[in-house]
Design a protein around this motif. Structure first.
Motif, short mmCIF file in Angstrom:
data_model
loop_
_atom_site.label_atom_id
_atom_site.label_comp_id
_atom_site.label_asym_id
_atom_site.label_seq_id
_atom_site.Cartn_x
_atom_site.Cartn_y
_atom_site.Cartn_z
N SER A 76 0.85 -1.19 0.00
CA SER A 76 0.00 0.00 0.00
C SER A 76 0.88 1.23 0.00
N GLY A 77 0.35 2.31 -0.54
CA GLY A 77 1.11 3.56 -0.58
C GLY A 77 0.68 4.41 -1.76
N ALA A 78 1.10 5.65 -1.73
CA ALA A 78 0.69 6.62 -2.75
C ALA A 78 1.21 6.22 -4.14
N PRO A 79 0.64 6.78 -5.21
CA PRO A 79 1.11 6.46 -6.55
C PRO A 79 2.58 6.86 -6.74
N GLY A 80 3.29 6.06 -7.55
CA GLY A 80 4.65 6.42 -7.94
C GLY A 80 5.73 6.08 -6.94
N LEU A 81 5.39 5.34 -5.86
CA LEU A 81 6.39 5.02 -4.84
C LEU A 81 7.10 3.70 -5.10
N GLY A 82 6.64 2.95 -6.11
CA GLY A 82 7.39 1.73 -6.46
C GLY A 82 6.66 0.42 -6.21
N LYS A 83 5.33 0.44 -6.17
CA LYS A 83 4.60 -0.81 -5.91
C LYS A 83 4.72 -1.77 -7.10
N THR A 84 4.54 -1.24 -8.32
CA THR A 84 4.65 -2.09 -9.50
C THR A 84 6.07 -2.63 -9.61
N THR A 85 7.03 -1.75 -9.35
CA THR A 85 8.44 -2.14 -9.42
C THR A 85 8.72 -3.29 -8.44
N LEU A 86 8.21 -3.16 -7.20
CA LEU A 86 8.45 -4.20 -6.20
C LEU A 86 7.81 -5.52 -6.61
N SER A 87 6.62 -5.44 -7.23
CA SER A 87 5.96 -6.69 -7.63
C SER A 87 6.79 -7.41 -8.68
N MET A 88 7.41 -6.64 -9.57
CA MET A 88 8.25 -7.27 -10.58
C MET A 88 9.52 -7.85 -9.96
N ILE A 89 10.01 -7.15 -8.93
CA ILE A 89 11.19 -7.66 -8.23
C ILE A 89 10.85 -8.98 -7.51
N ILE A 90 9.65 -9.02 -6.91
CA ILE A 90 9.24 -10.25 -6.21
C ILE A 90 9.27 -11.42 -7.20
N ALA A 91 8.71 -11.20 -8.40
CA ALA A 91 8.70 -12.27 -9.40
C ALA A 91 10.12 -12.64 -9.79
N SER A 92 10.96 -11.63 -9.99
CA SER A 92 12.29 -11.98 -10.47
C SER A 92 13.11 -12.66 -9.37
N GLU A 93 12.95 -12.22 -8.10
CA GLU A 93 13.67 -12.89 -7.02
C GLU A 93 13.19 -14.34 -6.86
N MET A 94 11.89 -14.57 -7.13
CA MET A 94 11.35 -15.94 -7.01
C MET A 94 11.57 -16.73 -8.30
N LYS A 95 12.19 -16.07 -9.29
CA LYS A 95 12.42 -16.68 -10.61
C LYS A 95 11.11 -17.20 -11.19
N ALA A 96 10.08 -16.38 -11.04
CA ALA A 96 8.74 -16.78 -11.50
C ALA A 96 8.24 -15.78 -12.53
N PRO A 97 7.38 -16.22 -13.44
CA PRO A 97 6.78 -15.27 -14.36
C PRO A 97 5.78 -14.38 -13.63
N ILE A 98 5.43 -13.26 -14.22
CA ILE A 98 4.46 -12.35 -13.59
C ILE A 98 3.34 -12.03 -14.56
N ARG A 99 2.14 -11.99 -14.05
CA ARG A 99 0.96 -11.57 -14.84
C ARG A 99 0.46 -10.28 -14.20
N ILE A 100 0.19 -9.28 -15.03
CA ILE A 100 -0.20 -7.98 -14.48
C ILE A 100 -1.63 -7.63 -14.88
N THR A 101 -2.45 -7.31 -13.89
CA THR A 101 -3.80 -6.82 -14.19
C THR A 101 -4.19 -5.80 -13.12
N SER A 102 -5.41 -5.30 -13.21
CA SER A 102 -5.81 -4.29 -12.22
C SER A 102 -7.27 -4.45 -11.84
N GLY A 103 -7.61 -3.94 -10.66
CA GLY A 103 -8.97 -4.04 -10.14
C GLY A 103 -10.03 -3.60 -11.14
N PRO A 104 -9.86 -2.41 -11.75
CA PRO A 104 -10.91 -1.95 -12.67
C PRO A 104 -11.08 -2.87 -13.89
#
Ligand SMILES: Nc1ncnc2c1ncn2[C@@H]1O[C@H](COP(=O)(O)OP(=O)(O)OP(=O)(O)O)[C@@H](O)[C@H]1O
Length: 363
Positions: A76-104
């Motif tokens: 959680s946190g304001a826009p532009g603080l790095g949430k998307t970036t961290l999610s991609m890092i989580i995938a890469s650290e886990m050596k897993a693919p990532i699928r991106i979508t959004s609530g709307p």
């Protein structure tokens, strides 16, 4: 007229307004094009957010050691603080693919079922703006997160049947700017919650040096400090200001960014030393010069600056409040003593900043 002092009360499904400003925190088209190149690729490269980084590092390393899929993560946190970036890092650290979508994008439970049923084992599903998902989809997500299973409803009315569908284990990374809007049953299903804070200027300086290197721009320490101080604690804004200052340095100088170039460029773009832009200053100026510092109703203030009420409330005010320049009170908006000094004005005797005895202007 509602003069309450709460944050803007958007409905669950209301989009967070985009502002299209140089100092706006949401991504514009140009940001999206360059952000991929500027995103840190590992936790080590990710600047700041020490606590979240350290905790997440443990969560991921423990999962890797167990050979298991990582727990679901809520950021959680304001826009532009790095949430998307961290999610991609989580995938890469886990050596897993990532699928991106959004609530709307998930308005029906069926939309979510289609995504979930096509996930691979260990895959990271990044769900941005998770607070804006529809209620039926949210309920389907509870079961998917907990039991890795969903019930797909086939048919309607009394003849409807639920067909259970097994899912491979996956890691959900939910991102939200408004954690308070998430229903507790959803929040409770995340094994780890990280709250992203605004960045200190020194951290933004590190972001700027890193981005300058990637963009092949020369910047000195004072130049980076000058831009960082105007970036509103937000890496996305820092990177955007860097690109505009780079333009100025290339056209007006030798391409090197130092403190004079940074200050001159940001003067052209009307971003002041504290990160306020023209709209922010117009709101403050109206509040101080026309209404003696307030209290004044939001609608009156909006008319005075020639903007929509929502623009003043949702685009300009949050930063002014955060900076301690403006306060929302039950009687209306008031300027703080810091607002008077920021604009180089002297508060009149009766102003709230001067005597605590506010005048009152209508809605
Ligand atoms: N800690 C960081 N270190 C370096 N760069 C960062 C960091 N956090 C964010 N950035 C940069 O800021 C930009 C915006 O980050 P990101 O898209 O991850 O933000 P976000 O929180 O997902 O925003 P939104 O809520 O609008 O989707 C990216 O270009 C990214 O490279």
């Amino acid at each position: 007229m509602n003069w309450d002092d709460s944050t803007p009360d958007l409905a669950d499904d209301a989009p967070v307004p985009t502002d299209g400003r140089l100092v706006g925190a949401s991504a514009d088209g140009e940001d999206q094009a360059v952000e991929a190149a500027l995103r840190p690729k590992s936790l080590d490269e990710f600047v700041g957010q020490e606590r979240v980084r350290e905790q997440l590092d443990l969560v991921l390393k423990a999962a890797l050691a167990r050979g298991a899929t990582a727990d679901h993560v809520l950021l959680s946190g304001a826009p532009g603080l790095g949430k998307t970036t961290l999610s991609m890092i989580i995938a890469s650290e886990m050596k897993a693919p990532i699928r991106i979508t959004s609530g709307p994008a998930i308005q029906h439970a069926g939309d979510l079922a289609a995504i979930l049923s096509s996930l691979h084992e260990g895959e990271v599903l990044f769900l941005d703006e998770i607070h804006r998902m529809s209620r039926p989809a949210e309920e389907m997500l509870y079961m998917a997160m907990e039991d890795f299973r969903v019930d797909v409803i086939v048919g309607k009315g009394p003849g409807a049947t639920a067909i259970p569908l097994e899912l491979p284990p996956f890691t959900l990374v939910g991102a939200t700017t408004r954690a308070g809007l998430l229903p507790p049953p959803l929040r409770d299903r995340f094994g780890f919650t990280g709250h992203m804070e605004f960045y200190a200027p020194i951290e933004l300086e590190r972001v700027l040096h890193r981005s300058a290197r990637l963009l092949d721009v020369e910047i000195d320490a004072e130049g980076a400090a000058e831009i960082a101080g105007r970036s509103r604690g937000t890496p996305r804004i820092a990177n955007r200001l860097l690109r505009r200052v780079r333009d100025y340095a290339q056209v007006k100088a030798d391409g090197v960014i130092n403190v004079e170039i940074a200050a001159a460029a940001l003067k052209v773009y009307e971003v002041d030393h504290r990160g306020l832009d023209r709209l922010d200053r117009a709101v403050l100026q109206a509040l101080l010069k026309l209404f003696g510092g307030g209290p004044v109703g939001l609608s009156t203030l909006a008319v005075a600056v020639g903007e929509e009420r929502e623009t003043v409330e949702e685009v300009a005010e949050p930063f002014l409040v955060r900076e301690g320049l403006l306060a929302r009170t039950p009687r209306g908006r008031i300027a703080t003593p810091a607002a008077w000094s920021h604009l180089g004005l002297t508060p009149p005797q009766h102003s709230p900043g001067a005597s605590g005895q506010p005048g009152l202007f209508g809605a």
